[in-house]
Design a protein around this motif. Structure first.
Motif, PDB file in Angstrom:
ATOM      1  N   ARG A 114       0.804  -1.224   0.000  1.00 40.78           N
ATOM      2  CA  ARG A 114       0.000   0.000   0.000  1.00 40.78           C
ATOM      3  C   ARG A 114       0.835   1.271   0.000  1.00 40.78           C
ATOM      4  NH1 ARG A 114      -4.687  -1.530   4.345  1.00 40.78           N
ATOM      5  NH2 ARG A 114      -5.459  -3.326   3.201  1.00 40.78           N
ATOM      6  N   ARG A 115       2.112   1.141  -0.052  1.00 35.55           N
ATOM      7  CA  ARG A 115       2.959   2.340  -0.018  1.00 35.55           C
ATOM      8  C   ARG A 115       3.498   2.637  -1.412  1.00 35.55           C
ATOM      9  NH1 ARG A 115       4.157   4.336   5.091  1.00 35.55           N
ATOM     10  NH2 ARG A 115       3.843   2.850   6.750  1.00 35.55           N
ATOM     11  N   TYR A 116       3.596   3.940  -1.685  1.00 37.94           N
ATOM     12  CA  TYR A 116       4.073   4.413  -2.977  1.00 37.94           C
ATOM     13  C   TYR A 116       5.275   5.315  -2.762  1.00 37.94           C
ATOM     14  CZ  TYR A 116      -0.547   2.941  -4.472  1.00 37.94           C
ATOM     15  OH  TYR A 116      -1.663   2.212  -4.722  1.00 37.94           O
ATOM     16  N   LEU A 117       6.119   5.357  -3.757  1.00 39.01           N
ATOM     17  CA  LEU A 117       7.278   6.245  -3.748  1.00 39.01           C
ATOM     18  C   LEU A 117       7.206   7.128  -4.985  1.00 39.01           C
ATOM     19  CD1 LEU A 117      10.175   7.176  -2.888  1.00 39.01           C
ATOM     20  CD2 LEU A 117      11.036   5.296  -4.284  1.00 39.01           C
ATOM     21  N   LYS A 118       7.267   8.417  -4.753  1.00 37.41           N
ATOM     22  CA  LYS A 118       7.376   9.376  -5.850  1.00 37.41           C
ATOM     23  C   LYS A 118       8.763   9.989  -5.722  1.00 37.41           C
ATOM     24  CE  LYS A 118       5.276  13.497  -7.841  1.00 37.41           C
ATOM     25  NZ  LYS A 118       4.272  14.545  -7.650  1.00 37.41           N
ATOM     26  N   LEU A 119       9.561   9.841  -6.770  1.00 40.07           N
ATOM     27  CA  LEU A 119      10.950  10.263  -6.704  1.00 40.07           C
ATOM     28  C   LEU A 119      11.313  11.097  -7.926  1.00 40.07           C
ATOM     29  CD1 LEU A 119      13.623   9.819  -5.060  1.00 40.07           C
ATOM     30  CD2 LEU A 119      14.146   8.025  -6.697  1.00 40.07           C
ATOM     31  N   GLY A 120      11.798  12.288  -7.657  1.00 42.23           N
ATOM     32  CA  GLY A 120      12.324  13.161  -8.703  1.00 42.23           C
ATOM     33  C   GLY A 120      13.824  13.264  -8.528  1.00 42.23           C
ATOM     34  N   ILE A 121      14.573  13.051  -9.597  1.00 43.88           N
ATOM     35  CA  ILE A 121      16.034  13.111  -9.504  1.00 43.88           C
ATOM     36  C   ILE A 121      16.614  13.897 -10.670  1.00 43.88           C
ATOM     37  CG2 ILE A 121      16.372  10.987  -8.198  1.00 43.88           C
ATOM     38  CD1 ILE A 121      16.917   9.497 -10.722  1.00 43.88           C
ATOM     39  N   GLU A 122      17.770  14.474 -10.403  1.00 44.00           N
ATOM     40  CA  GLU A 122      18.583  15.100 -11.439  1.00 44.00           C
ATOM     41  C   GLU A 122      19.944  14.452 -11.375  1.00 44.00           C
ATOM     42  OE1 GLU A 122      18.653  19.296 -11.917  1.00 44.00           O
ATOM     43  OE2 GLU A 122      16.535  19.513 -11.418  1.00 44.00           O
ATOM     44  N   VAL A 123      20.526  14.284 -12.537  1.00 36.68           N
ATOM     45  CA  VAL A 123      21.793  13.573 -12.661  1.00 36.68           C
ATOM     46  C   VAL A 123      22.850  14.536 -13.177  1.00 36.68           C
ATOM     47  CG1 VAL A 123      22.946  11.648 -13.776  1.00 36.68           C
ATOM     48  CG2 VAL A 123      20.546  11.452 -13.171  1.00 36.68           C
ATOM     49  N   GLU A 124      23.991  14.560 -12.509  1.00 36.26           N
ATOM     50  CA  GLU A 124      25.118  15.362 -12.989  1.00 36.26           C
ATOM     51  C   GLU A 124      26.014  14.455 -13.825  1.00 36.26           C
ATOM     52  OE1 GLU A 124      28.493  18.456 -11.361  1.00 36.26           O
ATOM     53  OE2 GLU A 124      27.271  17.364  -9.935  1.00 36.26           O
ATOM     54  N   VAL A 125      26.126  14.796 -15.099  1.00 38.58           N
ATOM     55  CA  VAL A 125      26.908  13.971 -16.026  1.00 38.58           C
ATOM     56  C   VAL A 125      28.229  14.654 -16.351  1.00 38.58           C
ATOM     57  CG1 VAL A 125      24.925  12.791 -17.039  1.00 38.58           C
ATOM     58  CG2 VAL A 125      25.690  14.938 -18.017  1.00 38.58           C
ATOM     59  N   ARG A 126      29.172  13.849 -16.780  1.00 36.19           N
ATOM     60  CA  ARG A 126      30.532  14.323 -17.042  1.00 36.19           C
ATOM     61  C   ARG A 126      30.596  15.278 -18.231  1.00 36.19           C
ATOM     62  NH1 ARG A 126      35.333  12.265 -15.417  1.00 36.19           N
ATOM     63  NH2 ARG A 126      34.334  10.433 -14.580  1.00 36.19           N
ATOM     64  N   ASP A 127      29.913  14.939 -19.338  1.00 34.34           N
ATOM     65  CA  ASP A 127      30.032  15.745 -20.545  1.00 34.34           C
ATOM     66  C   ASP A 127      28.773  15.605 -21.396  1.00 34.34           C
ATOM     67  OD1 ASP A 127      30.292  13.145 -21.507  1.00 34.34           O
ATOM     68  OD2 ASP A 127      32.448  13.304 -21.798  1.00 34.34           O
ATOM     69  N   GLU A 128      28.789  16.252 -22.538  1.00 32.77           N
ATOM     70  CA  GLU A 128      27.638  16.232 -23.441  1.00 32.77           C
ATOM     71  C   GLU A 128      27.377  14.832 -23.993  1.00 32.77           C
ATOM     72  OE1 GLU A 128      25.397  18.603 -23.975  1.00 32.77           O
ATOM     73  OE2 GLU A 128      26.485  19.759 -22.479  1.00 32.77           O
ATOM     74  N   GLU A 129      28.420  14.064 -24.154  1.00 31.94           N
ATOM     75  CA  GLU A 129      28.269  12.697 -24.656  1.00 31.94           C
ATOM     76  C   GLU A 129      27.434  11.854 -23.682  1.00 31.94           C
ATOM     77  OE1 GLU A 129      31.230   8.932 -25.294  1.00 31.94           O
ATOM     78  OE2 GLU A 129      31.958  10.886 -25.941  1.00 31.94           O
ATOM     79  N   ALA A 130      27.701  11.992 -22.394  1.00 34.55           N
ATOM     80  CA  ALA A 130      26.929  11.265 -21.384  1.00 34.55           C
ATOM     81  C   ALA A 130      25.499  11.781 -21.334  1.00 34.55           C
ATOM     82  CB  ALA A 130      27.597  11.399 -20.024  1.00 34.55           C
ATOM     83  N   SER A 131      25.314  13.080 -21.504  1.00 34.34           N
ATOM     84  CA  SER A 131      23.972  13.660 -21.532  1.00 34.34           C
ATOM     85  C   SER A 131      23.175  13.116 -22.710  1.00 34.34           C
ATOM     86  CB  SER A 131      24.077  15.182 -21.614  1.00 34.34           C
ATOM     87  OG  SER A 131      22.806  15.760 -21.679  1.00 34.34           O
ATOM     88  N   ALA A 132      23.825  13.019 -23.869  1.00 36.04           N
ATOM     89  CA  ALA A 132      23.159  12.463 -25.054  1.00 36.04           C
ATOM     90  C   ALA A 132      22.829  10.985 -24.840  1.00 36.04           C
ATOM     91  CB  ALA A 132      24.041  12.648 -26.280  1.00 36.04           C
ATOM     92  N   ALA A 133      23.691  10.252 -24.149  1.00 33.75           N
ATOM     93  CA  ALA A 133      23.442   8.836 -23.884  1.00 33.75           C
ATOM     94  C   ALA A 133      22.245   8.661 -22.953  1.00 33.75           C
ATOM     95  CB  ALA A 133      24.686   8.194 -23.281  1.00 33.75           C
ATOM     96  N   LEU A 134      22.073   9.586 -21.990  1.00 27.41           N
ATOM     97  CA  LEU A 134      20.895   9.535 -21.110  1.00 27.41           C
ATOM     98  C   LEU A 134      19.614   9.676 -21.926  1.00 27.41           C
ATOM     99  CD1 LEU A 134      21.801  11.615 -17.924  1.00 27.41           C
ATOM    100  CD2 LEU A 134      21.285   9.196 -18.036  1.00 27.41           C
ATOM    101  N   THR A 135      19.627  10.562 -22.867  1.00 21.24           N
ATOM    102  CA  THR A 135      18.445  10.785 -23.706  1.00 21.24           C
ATOM    103  C   THR A 135      18.221   9.606 -24.649  1.00 21.24           C
ATOM    104  OG1 THR A 135      18.896  13.144 -23.611  1.00 21.24           O
ATOM    105  CG2 THR A 135      17.348  12.399 -25.284  1.00 21.24           C
ATOM    106  N   ALA A 136      19.271   9.110 -25.253  1.00 19.79           N
ATOM    107  CA  ALA A 136      19.148   8.025 -26.232  1.00 19.79           C
ATOM    108  C   ALA A 136      18.719   6.712 -25.578  1.00 19.79           C
ATOM    109  CB  ALA A 136      20.473   7.832 -26.956  1.00 19.79           C
ATOM    110  N   LYS A 137      19.136   6.483 -24.353  1.00 16.07           N
ATOM    111  CA  LYS A 137      18.834   5.216 -23.677  1.00 16.07           C
ATOM    112  C   LYS A 137      17.792   5.400 -22.581  1.00 16.07           C
ATOM    113  CE  LYS A 137      23.371   3.396 -24.728  1.00 16.07           C
ATOM    114  NZ  LYS A 137      24.597   2.803 -24.233  1.00 16.07           N
ATOM    115  N   GLU A 138      16.848   6.309 -22.808  1.00 12.19           N
ATOM    116  CA  GLU A 138      15.853   6.640 -21.790  1.00 12.19           C
ATOM    117  C   GLU A 138      15.023   5.433 -21.372  1.00 12.19           C
ATOM    118  OE1 GLU A 138      12.252   9.824 -21.013  1.00 12.19           O
ATOM    119  OE2 GLU A 138      13.546  10.082 -22.743  1.00 12.19           O
TER     120      GLU A 138
END
Length: 169
Positions: free
Chosen positions: A89-113
Motif C-alpha cells: 500500500r505504499r508508494y514512492l514518488k521520486l524526482g532526480i537530477e543527474v550530474e553527467v561528465r560531458d555532453e556525450e553522457a547527456s546524449a546517452a541519457l536521452t538516447a537510452k531513456e
C-alpha cells in the motif's frame, strides 16, 4: 641486634627496588600510550596528505578526481512506483537530477531513456519503506542509482545523483 639491623637493611633495599620497578613500569606504559596515540591519530583522525588524497580520488588512469569535476545537470522524469512492502500500500514518488561528465553522457541519457527507466523502476520497486526511511538509506539509494546509470550509459558518465523530490505515502 645485628639480625634486626640486617632485616631493616633488606627491607629498605626491597623498598628501593620496588619503588624503582614501579617507576619503570609507569614509564613503559606512558611510552606505549604515546606511541598508540600517535598511531591512532595518524591513521584515523589526521587528514590524509595531498598525495594520498589525490591517488584515492582518482577514478581511472589520468582522469581528474570526481570532486573537482563540474558536470551538467540533466533532469530525469519523475518516478512513481509501488514499494515492496508486505501490504503493498505504499508508494514512492521520486524526482532526480543527474550530474553527467560531458555532453556525450547527456546524449546517452536521452538516447537510452527506456533502458534507464526500466533499470530505475526495477531498483525503486524493490525498496521498502523501512529501507528508505533513514538518511543513510537515501545516500545508499543515490549511489545505487548512479551505479545503475553508469551501467547503462557507460562507466564514469554519471558523476552525482541529486534527489529533488521524494514522497513516500
Amino acid at each position: 641486634m645485628s639480625t634486626m639491623a640486617d632485616d631493616d637493611l633488606t627491607q629498605e633495599e626491597g623498598k628501593k627496588k620496588g619503588g624503582m620497578l614501579k617507576w619503570i613500569i609507569i614509564l613503559v606504559v606512558l611510552i606505549a600510550l604515546g606511541v598508540g596515540g600517535y598511531f591512532g591519530y595518524t591513521m584515523f583522525i589526521a587528514a590524509p596528505s595531498e598525495d594520498d588524497a589525490a591517488t584515492s580520488e582518482m577514478t581511472d588512469g589520468d582522469q581528474e578526481p570526481l570532486e573537482n569535476l563540474e558536470g551538467t545537470l540533466v533532469p530525469l522524469p519523475t518516478f512513481l512506483v509501488n514499494l515492496a512492502d508486505p501490504l503493498g500500500r505504499r508508494y514512492l514518488k521520486l524526482g532526480i537530477e543527474v550530474e553527467v561528465r560531458d555532453e556525450e553522457a547527456s546524449a546517452a541519457l536521452t538516447a537510452k531513456e527506456a533502458k534507464i527507466k526500466d533499470a530505475l523502476l526495477l531498483l525503486l520497486s524493490s525498496k521498502t519503506y523501512d529501507g528508505l526511511s533513514s538518511t543513510k538509506a537515501k545516500i545508499e539509494l543515490k549511489q545505487e542509482i548512479a551505479d545503475r546509470l553508469n551501467q547503462v550509459i557507460g562507466k564514469g558518465g554519471v558523476l552525482r545523483v541529486y534527489i529533488t523530490e521524494m514522497v513516500i505515502q
